[in-house]
Design an enzyme around this catalytic site. Structure first.
Site, PDB file in Angstrom:
ATOM      1  N   ASP A 141     -52.011 -22.356  27.718  1.00 50.97           N
ATOM      2  CA  ASP A 141     -53.204 -23.215  27.695  1.00 50.97           C
ATOM      3  C   ASP A 141     -53.231 -24.050  26.422  1.00 50.97           C
ATOM      4  O   ASP A 141     -54.296 -24.386  25.905  1.00 50.97           O
ATOM      5  CB  ASP A 141     -54.464 -22.344  27.786  1.00 50.97           C
ATOM      6  N   LYS A 144     -50.289 -29.753  26.529  1.00 52.72           N
ATOM      7  CA  LYS A 144     -49.656 -29.723  27.856  1.00 52.72           C
ATOM      8  C   LYS A 144     -48.172 -30.106  27.820  1.00 52.72           C
ATOM      9  O   LYS A 144     -47.408 -29.666  28.663  1.00 52.72           O
ATOM     10  CB  LYS A 144     -50.429 -30.606  28.848  1.00 52.72           C
ATOM     11  N   ASP A 169     -52.752 -22.975  32.755  1.00 55.91           N
ATOM     12  CA  ASP A 169     -54.009 -23.674  32.998  1.00 55.91           C
ATOM     13  C   ASP A 169     -53.747 -25.178  33.103  1.00 55.91           C
ATOM     14  O   ASP A 169     -52.729 -25.681  32.614  1.00 55.91           O
ATOM     15  CB  ASP A 169     -54.991 -23.406  31.840  1.00 55.91           C
ATOM     16  N   ASN A 170     -54.649 -25.910  33.761  1.00 57.64           N
ATOM     17  CA  ASN A 170     -54.659 -27.378  33.765  1.00 57.64           C
ATOM     18  C   ASN A 170     -53.474 -28.043  34.437  1.00 57.64           C
ATOM     19  O   ASN A 170     -53.027 -29.108  33.985  1.00 57.64           O
ATOM     20  CB  ASN A 170     -54.752 -27.905  32.326  1.00 57.64           C
ATOM     21  N   GLU A 199     -62.900 -26.824  34.105  1.00 61.94           N
ATOM     22  CA  GLU A 199     -64.015 -26.009  33.609  1.00 61.94           C
ATOM     23  C   GLU A 199     -65.316 -26.813  33.493  1.00 61.94           C
ATOM     24  O   GLU A 199     -65.346 -27.919  32.983  1.00 61.94           O
ATOM     25  CB  GLU A 199     -63.692 -25.382  32.238  1.00 61.94           C
TER      26      GLU A 199
HETATM   27  C1  72M Z   1     -57.450 -36.520  30.494  1.00 57.17           C
HETATM   28  C2  72M Z   1     -58.066 -35.170  30.173  1.00 57.17           C
HETATM   29  C3  72M Z   1     -58.276 -34.774  28.834  1.00 57.17           C
HETATM   30  C4  72M Z   1     -58.832 -33.537  28.548  1.00 57.17           C
HETATM   31  C5  72M Z   1     -59.187 -32.702  29.604  1.00 57.17           C
HETATM   32  C6  72M Z   1     -59.816 -31.399  29.318  1.00 57.17           C
HETATM   33  C7  72M Z   1     -58.907 -30.239  28.958  1.00 57.17           C
HETATM   34  C8  72M Z   1     -59.130 -29.057  29.655  1.00 57.17           C
HETATM   35  C9  72M Z   1     -58.377 -27.929  29.302  1.00 57.17           C
HETATM   36  O1  72M Z   1     -58.567 -26.715  29.953  1.00 57.17           O
HETATM   37  C10 72M Z   1     -57.425 -27.972  28.282  1.00 57.17           C
HETATM   38  O2  72M Z   1     -56.725 -26.813  28.008  1.00 57.17           O
HETATM   39  C11 72M Z   1     -57.228 -29.171  27.588  1.00 57.17           C
HETATM   40  C12 72M Z   1     -56.246 -29.270  26.471  1.00 57.17           C
HETATM   41  O3  72M Z   1     -55.895 -30.374  26.046  1.00 57.17           O
HETATM   42  N1  72M Z   1     -55.831 -28.121  25.934  1.00 57.17           N
HETATM   43  C13 72M Z   1     -54.973 -28.159  24.768  1.00 57.17           C
HETATM   44  C14 72M Z   1     -55.272 -26.919  23.949  1.00 57.17           C
HETATM   45  C15 72M Z   1     -54.884 -26.834  22.683  1.00 57.17           C
HETATM   46  C16 72M Z   1     -55.209 -25.641  21.859  1.00 57.17           C
HETATM   47  O4  72M Z   1     -54.005 -24.935  21.544  1.00 57.17           O
HETATM   48  C17 72M Z   1     -53.617 -25.192  20.193  1.00 57.17           C
HETATM   49  N2  72M Z   1     -52.199 -25.550  20.246  1.00 57.17           N
HETATM   50  C18 72M Z   1     -51.659 -26.628  20.836  1.00 57.17           C
HETATM   51  N3  72M Z   1     -50.320 -26.606  20.744  1.00 57.17           N
HETATM   52  C19 72M Z   1     -49.998 -25.480  20.071  1.00 57.17           C
HETATM   53  C20 72M Z   1     -48.767 -24.901  19.674  1.00 57.17           C
HETATM   54  N4  72M Z   1     -47.592 -25.499  19.943  1.00 57.17           N
HETATM   55  N5  72M Z   1     -48.786 -23.722  19.008  1.00 57.17           N
HETATM   56  C21 72M Z   1     -49.969 -23.134  18.748  1.00 57.17           C
HETATM   57  N6  72M Z   1     -51.185 -23.620  19.097  1.00 57.17           N
HETATM   58  C22 72M Z   1     -51.185 -24.796  19.752  1.00 57.17           C
HETATM   59  C23 72M Z   1     -54.531 -26.291  19.694  1.00 57.17           C
HETATM   60  O5  72M Z   1     -54.749 -26.186  18.296  1.00 57.17           O
HETATM   61  C24 72M Z   1     -55.786 -26.021  20.507  1.00 57.17           C
HETATM   62  O6  72M Z   1     -56.531 -24.932  19.980  1.00 57.17           O
HETATM   63  C25 72M Z   1     -57.974 -30.318  27.935  1.00 57.17           C
HETATM   64  C26 72M Z   1     -58.981 -33.097  30.917  1.00 57.17           C
HETATM   65  C27 72M Z   1     -58.430 -34.332  31.204  1.00 57.17           C
HETATM   66 MG    MG Z   2     -57.053 -25.361  29.472  1.00 56.55          MG
END
Ligand code: 72M
Ligand code: MG
Length: 214
Positions: A141, A144, A169-170, A199
């Site tokens: 999660d 992406k 997820d997603n 969500e």
């Molecule tokens: C167009 C659009 C945009 C947004 C949404 C809505 C939407 C709905 C969702 O359920 C989503 O999970 C997301 C989403 O972008 N999730 C990314 C979540 C990252 C978290 O993980 C952390 N992280 C990211 N890469 C790493 C990595 N290598 N090593 C360690 N931690 C990492 C970050 O520090 C964050 O804590 C977005 C829907 C549609």
């Molecule tokens: Mg998510």
């Protein structure tokens, strides 16, 4: 200066949830995200699917990629059998600090190891640093565009065994097309799509469950 959304989410947990009661932490976050401020937690609808996959599997060794505020960490850890361990990776220090407090409020710190760092740096160190042989369950999660490279990295590091379950997820929104194409076409996985919603919204989203075949 104005507080951050994760800080406001933690305040809501500390105000409305009961210490040591994971379900009250989950409910407090879901109420906040549905009625006050949307946040990218897996949420209650997809969270129920996550719960059923975890309960069916009863995993001993769990990896979560992307802790954020710890919502799914709490959802998973509350279902784990005694002695089971969840390692969750989060490279944003501010989010990690909030998540630690959310996990502690739920009383689950003994089952959870939150590691502050990037998945790509820590996946190769799981064996020597944490004494992990293989994972039984992985929840993806995080960003992406990291789902596919990190899955290949886990394969290369020998962290997946016959029967390891990956739950992503997603897979529709925001979407992970390269990851989906891989797990759905690779002879090394049996994949299933669980249709749901983004969500706290009516937009379509879903979870992809992929069983590693070895
Ligand atoms: C167009 C659009 C945009 C947004 C949404 C809505 C939407 C709905 C969702 O359920 C989503 O999970 C997301 C989403 O972008 N999730 C990314 C979540 C990252 C978290 O993980 C952390 N992280 C990211 N890469 C790493 C990595 N290598 N090593 C360690 N931690 C990492 C970050 O520090 C964050 O804590 C977005 C829907 C549609
Ligand atoms: Mg998510």
């Amino acid at each position: 200066t104005r507080s951050t959304r994760p800080q406001r989410l933690l305040k809501v947990v500390q105000k409305h949830a009961t210490r040591g009661d994971p379900q009250s932490v989950i409910s407090a976050i879901d109420h906040f995200c549905r009625h006050s401020e949307w946040a990218m937690n897996v949420g209650d609808e997809k969270g129920s699917i996550l719960d059923s996959v975890v309960s069916e599997l009863n995993p001993e060794k769990v990896l979560e990629l992307g802790t954020y505020c710890g919502y799914s960490t709490v959802r998973i850890a509350r279902l784990l059998p005694p002695g089971a361990r969840l390692i969750t990776l989060e490279f944003n220090a501010d989010y990690a600090a909030i998540a630690r407090q959310v996990i502690a409020w739920a009383g689950l710190e003994d089952k959870v190891q939150l590691v502050e760092g990037a998945s790509e740096d820590w996946i190769p160190r799981m064996k020597e640093h944490f004494g992990i042989e293989t994972f039984d369950f992985v929840f993806l999660d995080h960003w992406k565009d990291r789902y596919l490279p990190d899955t290949k990295l886990m394969e290369d590091c020998g962290l997946l065994r016959k029967g390891t379950v990956l739950l992503a997820d997603n897979v529709i929104c925001p979407g992970v097309p390269d990851y989906l194409e891989y797990v759905r076409n690779s002879l090394s996985y049996k994949s299933y799509y669980f249709k749901s919603h983004l969500e706290y919204t009516k937009a379509e989203d879903g979870l992809e469950k992929s069983v590693f075949l070895g």
